[in-house]
Design a protein around this motif. Structure first.
Motif, mmCIF file in Angstrom:
data_model
loop_
_atom_site.group_PDB
_atom_site.id
_atom_site.type_symbol
_atom_site.label_atom_id
_atom_site.label_comp_id
_atom_site.label_asym_id
_atom_site.label_seq_id
_atom_site.Cartn_x
_atom_site.Cartn_y
_atom_site.Cartn_z
ATOM 1 N N ASP A 3 -22.706 -88.127 -60.181
ATOM 2 C CA ASP A 3 -22.257 -87.108 -61.131
ATOM 3 C C ASP A 3 -22.751 -85.736 -60.693
ATOM 4 O OD1 ASP A 3 -21.367 -89.331 -62.428
ATOM 5 O OD2 ASP A 3 -22.690 -89.150 -64.157
ATOM 6 N N GLY A 4 -21.994 -84.706 -61.063
ATOM 7 C CA GLY A 4 -22.393 -83.356 -60.674
ATOM 8 C C GLY A 4 -21.804 -82.277 -61.554
ATOM 9 N N VAL A 5 -22.377 -81.078 -61.446
ATOM 10 C CA VAL A 5 -21.937 -79.904 -62.199
ATOM 11 C C VAL A 5 -21.467 -78.826 -61.226
ATOM 12 C CG1 VAL A 5 -22.806 -77.944 -63.553
ATOM 13 C CG2 VAL A 5 -23.291 -80.268 -64.302
ATOM 14 N N PHE A 6 -20.382 -78.140 -61.602
ATOM 15 C CA PHE A 6 -19.847 -77.037 -60.804
ATOM 16 C C PHE A 6 -19.814 -75.781 -61.675
ATOM 17 C CE2 PHE A 6 -18.053 -80.932 -59.144
ATOM 18 C CZ PHE A 6 -18.051 -80.775 -57.763
ATOM 19 N N VAL A 7 -20.529 -74.747 -61.253
ATOM 20 C CA VAL A 7 -20.460 -73.457 -61.939
ATOM 21 C C VAL A 7 -20.036 -72.401 -60.918
ATOM 22 C CG1 VAL A 7 -22.280 -74.107 -63.556
ATOM 23 C CG2 VAL A 7 -22.873 -72.801 -61.510
ATOM 24 N N SER A 8 -19.667 -71.233 -61.417
ATOM 25 C CA SER A 8 -19.250 -70.169 -60.500
ATOM 26 C C SER A 8 -19.448 -68.805 -61.145
ATOM 27 C CB SER A 8 -17.780 -70.346 -60.111
ATOM 28 O OG SER A 8 -17.418 -69.411 -59.103
ATOM 29 N N ASP A 9 -19.494 -67.792 -60.296
ATOM 30 C CA ASP A 9 -19.475 -66.390 -60.739
ATOM 31 C C ASP A 9 -20.485 -66.113 -61.848
ATOM 32 O OD1 ASP A 9 -16.880 -64.951 -59.409
ATOM 33 O OD2 ASP A 9 -16.553 -67.095 -59.670
ATOM 34 N N THR A 39 -27.854 -73.352 -69.962
ATOM 35 C CA THR A 39 -27.118 -74.431 -70.639
ATOM 36 C C THR A 39 -26.520 -75.398 -69.622
ATOM 37 O OG1 THR A 39 -26.584 -73.004 -72.529
ATOM 38 C CG2 THR A 39 -25.204 -74.957 -72.208
ATOM 39 N N SER A 40 -25.950 -74.856 -68.549
ATOM 40 C CA SER A 40 -25.364 -75.722 -67.509
ATOM 41 C C SER A 40 -26.445 -76.510 -66.778
ATOM 42 C CB SER A 40 -24.537 -74.887 -66.520
ATOM 43 O OG SER A 40 -25.362 -74.030 -65.748
ATOM 44 N N ILE A 41 -27.596 -75.894 -66.572
ATOM 45 C CA ILE A 41 -28.711 -76.573 -65.897
ATOM 46 C C ILE A 41 -29.251 -77.713 -66.757
ATOM 47 C CG2 ILE A 41 -31.095 -76.284 -65.113
ATOM 48 C CD1 ILE A 41 -30.295 -73.427 -64.231
ATOM 49 N N LYS A 42 -29.476 -77.440 -68.040
ATOM 50 C CA LYS A 42 -29.975 -78.473 -68.954
ATOM 51 C C LYS A 42 -28.977 -79.626 -69.080
ATOM 52 C CE LYS A 42 -32.725 -75.172 -71.617
ATOM 53 N NZ LYS A 42 -32.804 -74.384 -72.872
ATOM 54 N N PHE A 43 -27.690 -79.287 -69.055
ATOM 55 C CA PHE A 43 -26.649 -80.317 -69.099
ATOM 56 C C PHE A 43 -26.760 -81.232 -67.884
ATOM 57 C CE2 PHE A 43 -22.519 -82.057 -68.088
ATOM 58 C CZ PHE A 43 -21.960 -82.386 -69.307
ATOM 59 N N ALA A 44 -26.944 -80.626 -66.705
ATOM 60 C CA ALA A 44 -27.056 -81.416 -65.469
ATOM 61 C C ALA A 44 -28.263 -82.341 -65.503
ATOM 62 C CB ALA A 44 -27.134 -80.477 -64.267
ATOM 63 N N SER A 271 -18.658 -89.624 -62.002
ATOM 64 C CA SER A 271 -18.238 -90.466 -60.887
ATOM 65 C C SER A 271 -17.792 -91.863 -61.337
ATOM 66 C CB SER A 271 -19.372 -90.593 -59.865
ATOM 67 O OG SER A 271 -20.535 -91.120 -60.466
ATOM 68 N N ASN A 272 -18.335 -92.344 -62.436
ATOM 69 C CA ASN A 272 -17.935 -93.675 -62.916
ATOM 70 C C ASN A 272 -16.454 -93.719 -63.283
ATOM 71 O OD1 ASN A 272 -20.440 -94.842 -62.606
ATOM 72 N ND2 ASN A 272 -21.115 -94.339 -64.686
ATOM 73 N N ASP A 273 -15.988 -92.633 -63.902
ATOM 74 C CA ASP A 273 -14.579 -92.560 -64.318
ATOM 75 C C ASP A 273 -13.726 -91.766 -63.339
ATOM 76 O OD1 ASP A 273 -15.336 -93.914 -66.637
ATOM 77 O OD2 ASP A 273 -15.776 -92.036 -67.690
ATOM 78 N N ASP A 274 -14.375 -91.194 -62.300
ATOM 79 C CA ASP A 274 -13.698 -90.264 -61.391
ATOM 80 C C ASP A 274 -12.945 -89.218 -62.226
ATOM 81 O OD1 ASP A 274 -12.803 -89.059 -59.085
ATOM 82 O OD2 ASP A 274 -11.041 -90.364 -58.899
ATOM 83 N N LYS A 275 -13.682 -88.577 -63.134
ATOM 84 C CA LYS A 275 -13.063 -87.651 -64.079
ATOM 85 C C LYS A 275 -13.778 -86.302 -64.052
ATOM 86 C CE LYS A 275 -11.669 -87.324 -68.958
ATOM 87 N NZ LYS A 275 -11.733 -87.985 -70.290
ATOM 88 N N LEU A 276 -12.976 -85.229 -64.040
ATOM 89 C CA LEU A 276 -13.485 -83.873 -64.064
ATOM 90 C C LEU A 276 -13.263 -83.299 -65.464
ATOM 91 C CD1 LEU A 276 -14.748 -82.005 -61.866
ATOM 92 C CD2 LEU A 276 -12.463 -81.008 -61.578
ATOM 93 N N THR A 277 -14.340 -82.858 -66.112
ATOM 94 C CA THR A 277 -14.257 -82.360 -67.483
ATOM 95 C C THR A 277 -14.796 -80.945 -67.558
ATOM 96 O OG1 THR A 277 -14.646 -84.598 -68.322
ATOM 97 C CG2 THR A 277 -14.901 -82.791 -69.890
ATOM 98 N N PHE A 278 -14.100 -80.089 -68.299
ATOM 99 C CA PHE A 278 -14.556 -78.713 -68.473
ATOM 100 C C PHE A 278 -15.424 -78.622 -69.724
ATOM 101 C CE2 PHE A 278 -14.015 -74.239 -69.883
ATOM 102 C CZ PHE A 278 -14.492 -73.608 -68.743
ATOM 103 N N ALA A 279 -16.652 -78.157 -69.559
ATOM 104 C CA ALA A 279 -17.587 -77.994 -70.680
ATOM 105 C C ALA A 279 -17.631 -76.518 -71.070
ATOM 106 C CB ALA A 279 -18.980 -78.478 -70.281
ATOM 107 N N LYS A 280 -17.279 -76.216 -72.301
ATOM 108 C CA LYS A 280 -17.222 -74.826 -72.760
ATOM 109 C C LYS A 280 -18.613 -74.288 -73.069
ATOM 110 C CE LYS A 280 -12.599 -75.209 -74.813
ATOM 111 N NZ LYS A 280 -11.800 -75.082 -76.063
#
Length: 409
Positions: A3-9, A39-44, A271-280
């Motif tokens: 599993d992983g997190v993607f952030v940008s900008d 917030t993104s770091i704590k989520f990861a 990775s278990n579901d091979d699913k990409l989800t957007f977290a607001k």
């Protein structure tokens, strides 16, 4: 698990909004962005992610001061201590252009040889990540904003072609890599992470950057035709889905009023579901107020406007006021009273834009007193040129301003 997190900008830096926090000495809008990043770091960490990707533009400017570097480094260390592999890619705001000049992440890059889970990516690269049992893998391919001088890219055309060629090369590499992986275990997903826009990307909610030739505008069809399962892009601040596989991640917070209606957040890959989800992310509100004093007594209208303000809504928001006003009333209206009330009751008052109705011309001209956006500046100039009958030089002035804005960014 992979599993992983993607952030940008992230665009960490000082802003014309907010004030200086008395405890930390930091700009309070900068603290907002740090909180969103946190917030993104704590989520990861909570979701036990294996990797954390930052797709460029960590800082607002190419040469950030030590305050901004320190705050980013603290959070980087926190991720690394939690045994998360961190992949940081240079964006156009991080990268320099001189042959012997270093980008803004050079100090962190110096430690990558001794910190195994830290990766600073300033050139096209591929990484294979596998789970503990080595039964599943994913591929992360990166196309950062590179230093043109170090790749001998002398023109915009050279830079554009370099990116096209690199996308094709990375795609070819990934096909070969995935075939090798599948012999041993299973390649679950292939990601391309890059820092550019496409000919179908929208900037600022409405502007299609594809209408203007730009070295960072790549044909979306080229990306769709690759073997990557997911294409995650930085650069454009508006989160958007471009196709079944391609997305702009978007920035973690609003940078200006042009982004007032945009949703901010980050991606989570399960990775278990091979699913990409957007977290607001819950970013601070930007609010545009409008006051029309073109009919009636302008100061009476102003008093009524101030009496009817929703103070509760404004107290936690960044606020800008647009005043529609007749030219003759410019010397009469009491702007100081407006500024006092809004400065007192808004989290941050970002200033006044006056839409002036000219009595001798059938036009109105917006005076963007506090506008830091190139579109606002061009709009004011175009209206003025039209008023004085000098539309013939409009394109020349636009070209100079856009070139200057491009160099700054």
């Amino acid at each position: 698990m992979l599993d992983g997190v993607f952030v940008s900008d992230l665009h960490l830096g000082s802003y014309p909004y907010g004030c200086i926090d008395s405890e930390t000495g930091l700009n309070t809008r900068f603290i907002d962005l740090l909180n969103n990043f946190d917030t993104s770091i704590k989520f990861a960490i909570k979701n036990k992610c294996k990797f954390f990707v930052i797709a460029g533009d960590i800082y607002k400017v190419k040469h950030p001061t030590s305050d901004f570097r320190e705050q980013f480094t603290k959070r980087l260390i926190f991720l690394l201590k939690n045994k998360i592999s961190v992949y940081i890619m240079t964006g156009n705001h991080d990268q320099t252009t001189g042959l012997n000049k270093a980008h803004s992440l050079i100090e962190s890059q110096s430690f990558t040889n001794i910190i195994s889970n830290l990766h600073i990516i300033d050139r096209p690269s591929n990484f294979v990540l596998s789970n503990e049992n080595n039964t599943h893998s994913i591929i992360l391919s990166f196309l950062p904003h590179v230093n043109r001088a170090k790749f001998n890219l002398k023109s915009d055309e050279d830079f554009y072609q370099f990116q096209i060629d690199t996308i094709q090369k990375l795609n070819s590499d990934v096909i070969t890599l995935s075939e090798k992986i599948n012999i041993i275990n299973k390649c679950d997903a292939k990601f391309l992470i890059a820092h550019f826009g496409t000919d179908k990307s929208e900037r600022g909610g409405t502007q299609d950057i594809g209408v203007t030739k730009h070295p960072r505008v790549i044909p979306l069809n080229l990306l769709n035709d690759t073997d990557f399962d997911y294409v995650l892009l930085g650069d454009i601040h508006k989160h958007q889905r471009l196709s079944e596989k391609a997305y702009h991640i978007g920035s973690i917070g609003k940078i200006s009023f042009n982004e007032i209606d945009e949703t901010k957040g980050f991606f989570f890959y399960n990775s278990n579901d091979d699913k990409l989800t957007f977290a607001k992310l819950k970013d601070r509100k930007f609010i545009n107020l409008e006051l029309d004093v073109t009919k009636g007594d302008c100061n009476v209208k102003t008093k009524e406007f101030l009496e009817n303000l929703n103070i509760t809504e404004l107290s936690d928001a960044i606020v800008k006021l647009k005043i529609n006003i007749n030219e003759d009333d410019l010397k009469i209206i009491n702007l100081e009273d407006i500024k006092i009330v809004l400065n007192k009751n808004c989290w941050s008052f970002a200033g006044i834009t006056k839409n002036v109705m000219r009595a001798d011309y059938d036009v109105s001209i917006e005076l963007n007193e506090d506008e830091d956006d190139i579109k606002g500046i061009l709009s004011s100039i175009n209206q003025y040129l039209e008023k004085i009958g000098k539309q013939d030089i409009k394109e020349e002035i636009e070209e100079v301003l856009i070139l200057a804005d491009k160099e700054i960014s």
